[in-house]
Scaffold this motif. Sequence first.
Motif, PDB file in Angstrom:
ATOM      1  N   PRO A  16       0.823  -1.220   0.000  1.00 52.02           N
ATOM      2  CA  PRO A  16       0.000   0.000   0.000  1.00 52.02           C
ATOM      3  C   PRO A  16       0.847   1.257   0.000  1.00 52.02           C
ATOM      4  O   PRO A  16       1.827   1.364   0.746  1.00 52.02           O
ATOM      5  CB  PRO A  16      -0.813  -0.145   1.292  1.00 52.02           C
ATOM      6  CG  PRO A  16      -0.902  -1.611   1.518  1.00 52.02           C
ATOM      7  CD  PRO A  16       0.414  -2.163   1.053  1.00 52.02           C
ATOM      8  N   GLY A  17       0.484   2.191  -0.869  1.00 50.44           N
ATOM      9  CA  GLY A  17       1.175   3.463  -0.925  1.00 50.44           C
ATOM     10  C   GLY A  17       2.393   3.493  -1.818  1.00 50.44           C
ATOM     11  O   GLY A  17       3.033   4.547  -1.971  1.00 50.44           O
ATOM     12  N   LYS A  18       2.725   2.361  -2.421  1.00 49.19           N
ATOM     13  CA  LYS A  18       3.888   2.310  -3.305  1.00 49.19           C
ATOM     14  C   LYS A  18       3.494   1.742  -4.662  1.00 49.19           C
ATOM     15  O   LYS A  18       2.460   1.097  -4.802  1.00 49.19           O
ATOM     16  CB  LYS A  18       4.991   1.461  -2.681  1.00 49.19           C
ATOM     17  CG  LYS A  18       5.616   2.067  -1.435  1.00 49.19           C
ATOM     18  CD  LYS A  18       6.849   1.287  -1.002  1.00 49.19           C
ATOM     19  CE  LYS A  18       7.538   1.944   0.180  1.00 49.19           C
ATOM     20  NZ  LYS A  18       8.766   1.204   0.584  1.00 49.19           N
ATOM     21  N   GLY A  19       4.335   1.982  -5.645  1.00 43.40           N
ATOM     22  CA  GLY A  19       4.094   1.455  -6.969  1.00 43.40           C
ATOM     23  C   GLY A  19       4.457  -0.014  -7.076  1.00 43.40           C
ATOM     24  O   GLY A  19       5.006  -0.603  -6.152  1.00 43.40           O
ATOM     25  N   ARG A  20       4.114  -0.594  -8.207  1.00 46.53           N
ATOM     26  CA  ARG A  20       4.418  -2.006  -8.422  1.00 46.53           C
ATOM     27  C   ARG A  20       5.911  -2.183  -8.666  1.00 46.53           C
ATOM     28  O   ARG A  20       6.496  -1.502  -9.497  1.00 46.53           O
ATOM     29  CB  ARG A  20       3.592  -2.543  -9.588  1.00 46.53           C
ATOM     30  CG  ARG A  20       2.127  -2.673  -9.210  1.00 46.53           C
ATOM     31  CD  ARG A  20       1.283  -3.282 -10.288  1.00 46.53           C
ATOM     32  NE  ARG A  20      -0.096  -3.445  -9.804  1.00 46.53           N
ATOM     33  CZ  ARG A  20      -1.108  -3.908 -10.520  1.00 46.53           C
ATOM     34  NH1 ARG A  20      -0.909  -4.261 -11.782  1.00 46.53           N
ATOM     35  NH2 ARG A  20      -2.315  -4.018 -10.002  1.00 46.53           N
ATOM     36  N   GLU A  21       6.481  -3.121  -7.940  1.00 48.00           N
ATOM     37  CA  GLU A  21       7.913  -3.402  -7.995  1.00 48.00           C
ATOM     38  C   GLU A  21       8.151  -4.686  -8.771  1.00 48.00           C
ATOM     39  O   GLU A  21       7.429  -5.671  -8.594  1.00 48.00           O
ATOM     40  CB  GLU A  21       8.458  -3.554  -6.575  1.00 48.00           C
ATOM     41  CG  GLU A  21       9.907  -3.989  -6.471  1.00 48.00           C
ATOM     42  CD  GLU A  21      10.312  -4.367  -5.056  1.00 48.00           C
ATOM     43  OE1 GLU A  21       9.429  -4.439  -4.173  1.00 48.00           O
ATOM     44  OE2 GLU A  21      11.508  -4.603  -4.825  1.00 48.00           O
ATOM     45  N   ASN A  79      13.601 -18.533   1.461  1.00 53.27           N
ATOM     46  CA  ASN A  79      14.246 -17.630   2.411  1.00 53.27           C
ATOM     47  C   ASN A  79      13.510 -16.283   2.488  1.00 53.27           C
ATOM     48  O   ASN A  79      14.123 -15.220   2.378  1.00 53.27           O
ATOM     49  CB  ASN A  79      15.718 -17.420   2.036  1.00 53.27           C
ATOM     50  CG  ASN A  79      16.523 -16.771   3.127  1.00 53.27           C
ATOM     51  OD1 ASN A  79      16.148 -16.793   4.296  1.00 53.27           O
ATOM     52  ND2 ASN A  79      17.639 -16.173   2.754  1.00 53.27           N
ATOM     53  N   LEU A  80      12.211 -16.369   2.664  1.00 54.57           N
ATOM     54  CA  LEU A  80      11.389 -15.162   2.685  1.00 54.57           C
ATOM     55  C   LEU A  80      11.748 -14.257   3.850  1.00 54.57           C
ATOM     56  O   LEU A  80      12.086 -14.723   4.952  1.00 54.57           O
ATOM     57  CB  LEU A  80       9.916 -15.536   2.724  1.00 54.57           C
ATOM     58  CG  LEU A  80       9.350 -16.006   1.376  1.00 54.57           C
ATOM     59  CD1 LEU A  80       8.090 -16.828   1.555  1.00 54.57           C
ATOM     60  CD2 LEU A  80       9.092 -14.817   0.476  1.00 54.57           C
ATOM     61  N   ARG A  81      11.656 -12.962   3.599  1.00 53.80           N
ATOM     62  CA  ARG A  81      11.979 -11.944   4.597  1.00 53.80           C
ATOM     63  C   ARG A  81      10.727 -11.118   4.896  1.00 53.80           C
ATOM     64  O   ARG A  81       9.762 -11.121   4.140  1.00 53.80           O
ATOM     65  CB  ARG A  81      13.093 -11.031   4.070  1.00 53.80           C
ATOM     66  CG  ARG A  81      14.304 -11.778   3.604  1.00 53.80           C
ATOM     67  CD  ARG A  81      15.457 -10.905   3.186  1.00 53.80           C
ATOM     68  NE  ARG A  81      15.108  -9.803   2.317  1.00 53.80           N
ATOM     69  CZ  ARG A  81      15.933  -9.289   1.420  1.00 53.80           C
ATOM     70  NH1 ARG A  81      17.145  -9.806   1.277  1.00 53.80           N
ATOM     71  NH2 ARG A  81      15.563  -8.256   0.681  1.00 53.80           N
ATOM     72  N   LEU A  82      10.794 -10.386   5.989  1.00 56.10           N
ATOM     73  CA  LEU A  82       9.651  -9.555   6.370  1.00 56.10           C
ATOM     74  C   LEU A  82       9.275  -8.580   5.261  1.00 56.10           C
ATOM     75  O   LEU A  82       8.087  -8.343   4.999  1.00 56.10           O
ATOM     76  CB  LEU A  82       9.973  -8.787   7.651  1.00 56.10           C
ATOM     77  CG  LEU A  82      10.181  -9.625   8.911  1.00 56.10           C
ATOM     78  CD1 LEU A  82      10.634  -8.739  10.065  1.00 56.10           C
ATOM     79  CD2 LEU A  82       8.922 -10.385   9.296  1.00 56.10           C
ATOM     80  N   ASP A  83      10.287  -8.031   4.586  1.00 51.59           N
ATOM     81  CA  ASP A  83      10.001  -7.029   3.555  1.00 51.59           C
ATOM     82  C   ASP A  83       9.557  -7.637   2.232  1.00 51.59           C
ATOM     83  O   ASP A  83       9.384  -6.903   1.253  1.00 51.59           O
ATOM     84  CB  ASP A  83      11.189  -6.088   3.350  1.00 51.59           C
ATOM     85  CG  ASP A  83      12.445  -6.812   2.924  1.00 51.59           C
ATOM     86  OD1 ASP A  83      13.472  -6.133   2.711  1.00 51.59           O
ATOM     87  OD2 ASP A  83      12.421  -8.055   2.804  1.00 51.59           O
ATOM     88  N   ASP A  84       9.389  -8.945   2.180  1.00 51.19           N
ATOM     89  CA  ASP A  84       8.784  -9.575   1.004  1.00 51.19           C
ATOM     90  C   ASP A  84       7.260  -9.545   1.066  1.00 51.19           C
ATOM     91  O   ASP A  84       6.594  -9.910   0.096  1.00 51.19           O
ATOM     92  CB  ASP A  84       9.242 -11.031   0.869  1.00 51.19           C
ATOM     93  CG  ASP A  84      10.708 -11.156   0.504  1.00 51.19           C
ATOM     94  OD1 ASP A  84      11.376 -12.056   1.050  1.00 51.19           O
ATOM     95  OD2 ASP A  84      11.182 -10.355  -0.325  1.00 51.19           O
ATOM     96  N   SER A  85       6.716  -9.126   2.192  1.00 47.46           N
ATOM     97  CA  SER A  85       5.262  -9.063   2.347  1.00 47.46           C
ATOM     98  C   SER A  85       4.690  -8.066   1.351  1.00 47.46           C
ATOM     99  O   SER A  85       5.126  -6.916   1.284  1.00 47.46           O
ATOM    100  CB  SER A  85       4.889  -8.629   3.768  1.00 47.46           C
ATOM    101  OG  SER A  85       5.299  -9.581   4.710  1.00 47.46           O
ATOM    102  N   GLY A 129      -4.073 -10.769  -8.216  1.00 48.25           N
ATOM    103  CA  GLY A 129      -3.096 -10.752  -7.144  1.00 48.25           C
ATOM    104  C   GLY A 129      -3.347 -11.797  -6.067  1.00 48.25           C
ATOM    105  O   GLY A 129      -4.476 -12.276  -5.894  1.00 48.25           O
ATOM    106  N   THR A 130      -2.264 -12.140  -5.377  1.00 48.97           N
ATOM    107  CA  THR A 130      -2.349 -13.050  -4.235  1.00 48.97           C
ATOM    108  C   THR A 130      -1.457 -12.484  -3.130  1.00 48.97           C
ATOM    109  O   THR A 130      -0.330 -12.054  -3.389  1.00 48.97           O
ATOM    110  CB  THR A 130      -1.931 -14.482  -4.631  1.00 48.97           C
ATOM    111  OG1 THR A 130      -2.114 -15.368  -3.521  1.00 48.97           O
ATOM    112  CG2 THR A 130      -0.483 -14.561  -5.117  1.00 48.97           C
ATOM    113  N   GLN A 131      -1.974 -12.463  -1.915  1.00 51.77           N
ATOM    114  CA  GLN A 131      -1.279 -11.810  -0.807  1.00 51.77           C
ATOM    115  C   GLN A 131      -0.243 -12.735  -0.186  1.00 51.77           C
ATOM    116  O   GLN A 131      -0.532 -13.903   0.117  1.00 51.77           O
ATOM    117  CB  GLN A 131      -2.282 -11.378   0.259  1.00 51.77           C
ATOM    118  CG  GLN A 131      -1.669 -10.714   1.467  1.00 51.77           C
ATOM    119  CD  GLN A 131      -1.069  -9.355   1.154  1.00 51.77           C
ATOM    120  OE1 GLN A 131      -1.630  -8.573   0.393  1.00 51.77           O
ATOM    121  NE2 GLN A 131       0.078  -9.052   1.768  1.00 51.77           N
ATOM    122  N   VAL A 132       0.935 -12.200   0.016  1.00 50.76           N
ATOM    123  CA  VAL A 132       2.003 -12.902   0.737  1.00 50.76           C
ATOM    124  C   VAL A 132       2.331 -12.093   1.981  1.00 50.76           C
ATOM    125  O   VAL A 132       2.633 -10.899   1.886  1.00 50.76           O
ATOM    126  CB  VAL A 132       3.265 -13.066  -0.138  1.00 50.76           C
ATOM    127  CG1 VAL A 132       4.421 -13.605   0.694  1.00 50.76           C
ATOM    128  CG2 VAL A 132       2.965 -13.980  -1.313  1.00 50.76           C
TER     129      VAL A 132
END
Length: 125
Positions: A41-46, A85-91, A118-121
């Motif tokens: 939320p609040g950011k563009g698509r990366e 090896n997922l990280r918190l900032d991969d959410s 979309g699918t939420q991680v």
Amino acid sequence: QVQLVESGGGSVQPGGSLRLSCIVSGFRLQYQSVGWFRQVPGKGRERVACQSSNDGQTTYGDDVKGRFAISTDKAKNEVYLQMNNLRLDDSAMYYCATAGWGEWYDCNADRFGTWGQGTQVTVSE
């Protein structure tokens, strides 16, 4: 009717893995570019990862190199994203998208015209 449907998202702890799937319908994957992008939320698509469905060449975002892998099964007309090896900032919300031949190289979201819902991680302790 062209349609992309993602699945496989969910909640996982840091260091865990998830595999996202994208079912493509309405056309056959042959020469198109396919990609995974994410957005918070609040950011563009990366950009996360893109691939040529023609020859399998790939481009990855710097943050996911060595941890994520994109693959395409042309027989099933599906695209996958293996995330390790997922990280918190991969959410984020993860989206599957397609574009014309060659767009996989820059993997620029603005050049991808067909998108899934979309699918939420969510990665959390």
